[in-house]
Design an enzyme around this catalytic site. Structure first.
Site, PDB file in Angstrom:
ATOM      1  N   HIS A 131       9.668  20.690  29.705  1.00 33.90           N
ATOM      2  CA  HIS A 131      10.292  19.195  29.199  1.00 33.90           C
ATOM      3  C   HIS A 131      11.798  19.109  29.962  1.00 33.90           C
ATOM      4  CE1 HIS A 131       9.677  18.830  25.055  1.00 33.90           C
ATOM      5  NE2 HIS A 131      10.138  19.934  24.836  1.00 33.90           N
ATOM      6  N   GLU A 187       9.084  24.690  26.959  1.00 32.11           N
ATOM      7  CA  GLU A 187      10.322  24.680  27.319  1.00 32.11           C
ATOM      8  C   GLU A 187      10.216  24.269  28.901  1.00 32.11           C
ATOM      9  OE1 GLU A 187      11.365  23.461  24.536  1.00 32.11           O
ATOM     10  OE2 GLU A 187       9.790  24.451  22.898  1.00 32.11           O
ATOM     11  N   ALA A 217      11.564  27.234  20.255  1.00 33.44           N
ATOM     12  CA  ALA A 217      12.011  27.072  21.305  1.00 33.44           C
ATOM     13  C   ALA A 217      12.872  25.922  21.278  1.00 33.44           C
ATOM     14  CB  ALA A 217      11.282  27.887  22.228  1.00 33.44           C
ATOM     15  N   MET A 218      13.579  25.788  22.358  1.00 32.11           N
ATOM     16  CA  MET A 218      14.432  24.336  22.399  1.00 32.11           C
ATOM     17  C   MET A 218      14.811  24.771  24.347  1.00 32.11           C
ATOM     18  SD  MET A 218      15.836  21.964  21.399  1.00 32.11           S
ATOM     19  CE  MET A 218      16.067  20.771  22.456  1.00 32.11           C
ATOM     20  N   GLU A 219      14.494  23.475  24.623  1.00 28.48           N
ATOM     21  CA  GLU A 219      13.942  22.763  25.867  1.00 28.48           C
ATOM     22  C   GLU A 219      16.216  23.039  26.480  1.00 28.48           C
ATOM     23  OE1 GLU A 219      13.096  20.716  23.215  1.00 28.48           O
ATOM     24  OE2 GLU A 219      13.538  19.014  23.990  1.00 28.48           O
ATOM     25  N   ASN A 220      17.053  23.377  26.141  1.00 31.26           N
ATOM     26  CA  ASN A 220      18.508  23.187  26.828  1.00 31.26           C
ATOM     27  C   ASN A 220      18.179  22.890  28.034  1.00 31.26           C
ATOM     28  OD1 ASN A 220      19.603  22.757  23.661  1.00 31.26           O
ATOM     29  ND2 ASN A 220      18.449  25.530  24.179  1.00 31.26           N
ATOM     30  N   GLU A 226      19.471  20.090  19.035  1.00 34.90           N
ATOM     31  CA  GLU A 226      18.154  18.902  18.969  1.00 34.90           C
ATOM     32  C   GLU A 226      18.433  18.804  16.890  1.00 34.90           C
ATOM     33  OE1 GLU A 226      14.242  18.998  20.334  1.00 34.90           O
ATOM     34  OE2 GLU A 226      13.911  17.325  20.204  1.00 34.90           O
TER      35      GLU A 226
HETATM   36  N1  TRP Z   1      12.821  20.469  21.389  1.00 35.91           N
HETATM   37  C1  TRP Z   1      12.076  21.659  20.548  1.00 35.91           C
HETATM   38  C2  TRP Z   1      10.292  22.295  20.966  1.00 35.91           C
HETATM   39  O1  TRP Z   1       9.675  21.037  21.086  1.00 35.91           O
HETATM   40  C3  TRP Z   1      11.964  21.471  18.890  1.00 35.91           C
HETATM   41  C4  TRP Z   1      13.629  22.218  18.418  1.00 35.91           C
HETATM   42  C5  TRP Z   1      13.830  23.428  18.855  1.00 35.91           C
HETATM   43  C6  TRP Z   1      13.434  21.173  17.411  1.00 35.91           C
HETATM   44  N2  TRP Z   1      14.801  23.857  17.601  1.00 35.91           N
HETATM   45  C7  TRP Z   1      14.568  22.595  16.517  1.00 35.91           C
HETATM   46  C8  TRP Z   1      14.309  19.874  16.905  1.00 35.91           C
HETATM   47  C9  TRP Z   1      15.833  22.139  15.408  1.00 35.91           C
HETATM   48  C10 TRP Z   1      14.176  20.263  15.475  1.00 35.91           C
HETATM   49  C11 TRP Z   1      15.648  20.686  15.169  1.00 35.91           C
HETATM   50  O2  TRP Z   1      10.101  23.246  21.570  1.00 35.91           O
HETATM   51 ZN    ZN Z   2       9.358  20.178  22.782  1.00 37.12          ZN
END
Ligand code: TRP
Ligand code: ZN
Length: 880
Positions: free
Chosen positions: A308, A305, A269-272, A127
């Site tokens: 999400h 996360e 963090a990232m919701e993969n 993302e």
């Molecule tokens: N979607 C992530 C969240 O809300 C945000 C995020 C994580 C992100 N890493 C990123 C956005 C890198 C842009 C670039 O938790």
């Molecule tokens: Zn988020």
């Protein structure tokens, strides 16, 4: 001035994709500098796409090695490939199979987007537009694809191989020292939710049984040796899963849910899908190295996360303009979760503090943008407080307007109707309009108009007729790109307090302009009339902060004191204390600006003492009330011609007056509070918060033993919260014990990067004149690392956003320091550089000398020959 062409993406130019990618089979052979990626895409024309329409896949810095269409090579006239695009000029009419081979270099990837290595572990961040750094693809959130990922790596180098979805197969490749794993994710998803991880990681395992009886294996992967620091994250995950079932009826939908902690990460963090990747600071926690705040953040980010999975993954965004559809809603959900886990009023106060100190300034300056922007040059720059925090406030207002029942019905309909979709804000709002029968057209302006509305309050009490008439007037100043504004629908929760502080049961004559205890302000100006009001009541407006607006203070100091003592709404009790303190601080500030000696108001000092001693109040709540508005809050209130040193001094004067007046109580409380052995519970954390606050006031009192007491607390602390609180006081008050305490902290935590971040931050936020020299020296400290975003933010970010008086030094040295840092980091990590440079966003509010210096520095950055689109976008908007 040279003009740099940058493409602007506009909401109104959205068109559905001409092609769909139904499945992708990825084969990734990992190598530190030469990773091979083969992608097999099954592609078909979207409905209505004319035959022969060219197909262009996105790329970013890619090198094409081989291309085949339905098993055949393509002739040079049939395609074109550049690092940023792969075009098929004459795609087949019927569905076809495209095989793309690319080679990428994870070790050379310092941007932390796409595939990179963090402490040797391979990981991805896709993302918003990182997938195109891995392979050519339709890298847009409305193209949903079923992914199968085969990962292959040297066993020595990466014993754990993780992907999205469920594990299908894994094993060793005979005679090679390599092994592989195949992951399949049955849920169609956009490319930004793709992830893979490979490394030598330790795993903490647990399991969860969903409401419908499905068993889910939970795993948290961390660097070996850190397993003991995962318990809180795992506990938070299980509580999140239960909460989402109970609160929204939402269950998890795969057999596994994995979380990986990495140390190099641009965001939280990232919701993969099925494989969340975290900045390790939001996973790892133990009492020795994490503060109560860290525990609260871990809990909130894990929940965010996880949530999400439904609001973001099962229902994703049609385009990046709809980012708040997933982020605002998911922040709202994580706030609600934390409120249920902890004290609701204290959580609300903390959230509003954050909103006002981060989002309000953003909305008041050159970077202001709507919750749903209409145009962007760099999407990475729109992961902002406005999209996240104000976006959450808009969802909260929707709930306030509709009430609990209809809000839940709307959520249910949204999930039912749009599961599997890439949706829009309109579609989201339609669900709530439908279940409630309301017209949400005016409400939707909250997504479109930037800036913080102001609401003026005028209350007239007519004793003779026993009426009170309340006139509310809203206004919204012009913001970048928006000169004229429409009146918004503002839900104003209200109450009236009687002579003894009791809640009066009053509702306005204009019944259709209210719903329960919420006034519906929809016109520019509206009067609400209340009958049966014989004695002059005290108004309690905007209870619970029911709308993200600036309320023009209309209460007399006496009424505010009355509210502080009696309001049944805890948020407004806190707000009354803040308003009282703000007024006093502004008076002191004005005196300082005019070189006039001003004495501190004793009524305020007495009231603070009452709160301090009121043991009927939760310690966490008392700590929030006694915590004066921050420098940023005052800067926002003052608004122009700012002199940050005077703000600092005014705050110190008031703190010191309170500290001296109640020194005995502060000393006694500092000893009495938080003596139980550490648990991360909200109750214990609240006691420690109040204890830390007492030490802070004690330090600016005139007690002879104040240094001794704070020094002892720093020495004897048996947890990070207490240790850091005492250290911060020692350093920021420039006490004699500071150097020793810093040295001892360093000895104790030198090997622990996340703990050392706190050590960097304490020094970076020291308001002393020597701070900048110290910070510069700290960039050469062995624990500092320019390539790690957490380190850079802990030292540089903390300085530029948390040390206003030194960052805005009148000799310009603070600005020049940040400029050098931004220029140094810009090519290496544009996202990080762009975030750092945003610290300039309020430069126009500074007094002329400082404003001129800031403008000069921004202009110089803008003039750089090579500058990332990320940084250029921020700098040019700041200067516009
Ligand atoms: N979607 C992530 C969240 O809300 C945000 C995020 C994580 C992100 N890493 C990123 C956005 C890198 C842009 C670039 O938790
Ligand atoms: Zn988020």
């Amino acid at each position: 001035m040279s003009t740099h062409e940058q493409t602007v993406v506009r909401l109104e130019e959205y068109r559905p994709s001409a092609y769909c990618i139904d499945t992708v089979d990825l084969d990734v052979c990992l190598h530190p500098t030469s990773t091979y990626v083969k992608a097999v895409l099954s592609i078909r024309r979207a409905q209505g796409t004319p035959a022969g329409t060219p197909l262009t896949l996105d790329g970013d810095g890619l090198q094409l090695e081989r291309l085949q269409l339905d098993g055949h090579d393509l002739s040079e006239d049939d395609f074109s490939a550049t690092p940023s695009a792969l075009s098929l000029l004459h795609p087949p009419f019927e569905p076809f199979r495209l095989e793309i081979e690319t080679r990428i270099n994870p070790d050379a990837n310092s941007t932390l987007m796409g595939l990179y290595r963090s402490s040797g572990t391979y990981c991805t961040q896709c993302e918003a537009e990182g997938f195109r750094r891995i392979t050519y693809f339709l890298d847009r959130p409305d193209v949903l694809t079923v992914y199968t990922t085969r990962i292959e790596a040297e066993l020595e180098e990466a014993s754990v191989l993780l992907g999205n979805g469920n594990l299908k197969e894994s094993g060793l490749l005979p005679g090679t020292g390599r092994h592989f794993a195949v992951w399949h994710d049955p849920h169609p998803k956009p490319a930004y939710l793709f992830a893979l991880v490979a490394g030598n990681l330790a795993c903490v395992k647990d399991s969860f049984t969903t409401a419908s009886g499905r068993n889910v294996e939970l795993g948290i992967y961390v660097e070996p040796g850190k397993e003991d620091m995962c318990a809180w994250a795992m506990d938070s995950l299980k509580r999140s899963m239960t909460w989402d079932e109970q609160t929204f009826g939402l269950e998890y939908d795969l057999d596994v849910f994995n979380i990986v902690a990495v140390s190099d990460f641009n965001m939280g963090a990232m919701e993969n899908k099925g494989l969340n990747i975290f900045n390790d600071k939001y996973v790892l926690a133990d009492p020795e190295t994490a503060t109560d705040q860290d525990y609260a953040h871990v809990e909130a980010v894990i929940a965010h996360e996880y949530f999400h999975n439904w609001t973001g993954n099962r229902i994703t965004c049609r385009d990046w303009f709809q980012l708040c559809l997933k982020e605002g809603l998911t922040v709202f959900r994580d706030q609600e979760f934390s409120s249920d886990m902890r004290s609701r009023p204290v959580k609300r106060i903390a959230d509003v503090r954050l909103l006002k100190s981060h989002q309000f300034p953003e909305d008041a300056g050159p970077l202001a943008h709507p919750v749903r922007p209409r145009a962007y040059r760099e999407i990475n720059n729109f992961y902002t407080a406005t999209v996240y925090e104000k976006g959450a406030e808009v969802v909260r207002m929707l709930k306030t307007l509709l009430g609990e029942t209809d809000f839940r019905k709307g959520m249910d309909l949204y999930i039912r109707r749009h599961d599997g979709d890439a949706a829009t804000i309109e579609q989201f709002l339609d669900c709530f309009a439908e279940v409630s029968g309301r017209d949400l057209t005016q409400f939707s302006l909250w997504y479109d108009q930037s800036g913080t509305p102001r609401v003026e309050v005028n209350l007239v009490h007519d004793a003779e007729n026993g009426t009170a008439s309340l006139t509310l007037t809203q206004s919204l100043a012009p913001t970048p790109g928006q000169d004229s504004k429409q009146p918004m629908l503002i839900p104003v929760r209200f109450g009236f307090l009687g002579n003894n502080g009791e809640d009066l049961d009053l509702s306005p004559r204009e019944t259709h302009q209210a719903s329960g205890d919420v006034l519906l302000l929809s016109q520019r100006s509206q009067t609400f009339t209340f009958d049966g009001v014989s004695n002059r009541p005290v108004l309690s407006l905007l209870r619970g902060f029911s709308a993200p607006v600036n309320l023009s203070a209309s209460q007399s100091p006496a009424d505010l004191l009355f509210q502080l003592r009696h309001d049944s709404d805890p948020f407004n009790r806190w707000q009354a204390a803040q308003d009282l303190a703000t007024r006093e601080l502004m008076r002191l500030y004005a005196g300082l600006r005019q070189d006039q000696a001003t004495a501190v108001d004793t009524a305020l000092v007495t009231a603070f003492g009452e709160v301090l001693c009121n043991t009927a109040l939760d310690p966490a709540f008392r700590a929030q009330v006694l915590n004066l508005p921050g420098e940023a809050d005052l800067a926002r209130e003052i608004g122009k011609d700012l002199e940050p040193v005077a703000i600092l001094t005014a705050r110190r004067m008031l703190r010191s007056a309170i500290g001296r007046a109640h020194a005995e109580v502060f000393a006694a409380e500092a000893e009495a509070l938080g003596r139980r052995s550490f648990t991360p519970s909200a109750a214990d954390a609240g006691e420690r918060a109040l204890k830390g606050l007492c030490l802070g006031y004690l330090a600016v009192s005139d007690r002879d033993d104040r240094e001794e007491i704070v020094t002892r607390h720093a020495r004897e602390a048996d947890n990070m919260t207490d240790r850091l609180a005492a250290l911060t006081v020692l350093v920021h008050e420039q006490m004699a014990g500071a150097p020793d305490a810093l040295a001892s902290f360093e000895r104790r935590h030198g090997g622990h990067a996340l703990a050392m971040d706190k050590w960097f931050t304490v020094q970076a936020t020291n308001p002393a004149d020597t701070a900048l020299t110290q910070i510069d020296a700290l960039t050469r400290h062995p624990a500092f690392d320019w390539s790690n975003p957490n380190r850079v933010r802990a030292l540089i970010g903390a300085f530029s956003t948390g040390n206003q008086s030194q960052f805005t030094r009148a000799d310009g040295a603070g600005f020049v320091f940040l400029r050098d840092v931004v220029e140094r980091l810009d090519q290496r990590n544009p996202q990080l550089a762009a975030r750092l440079v945003s610290a300039f966003r309020s430069w126009q509010a500074l007094e002329p000398v400082r404003a001129g210096l800031a403008e000069g520095v921004l202009t110089r950055i803008a003039g750089s020959a090579i500058l990332s689109t990320d940084t250029r976008d921020i700098v040019e908007r700041c200067l516009a």
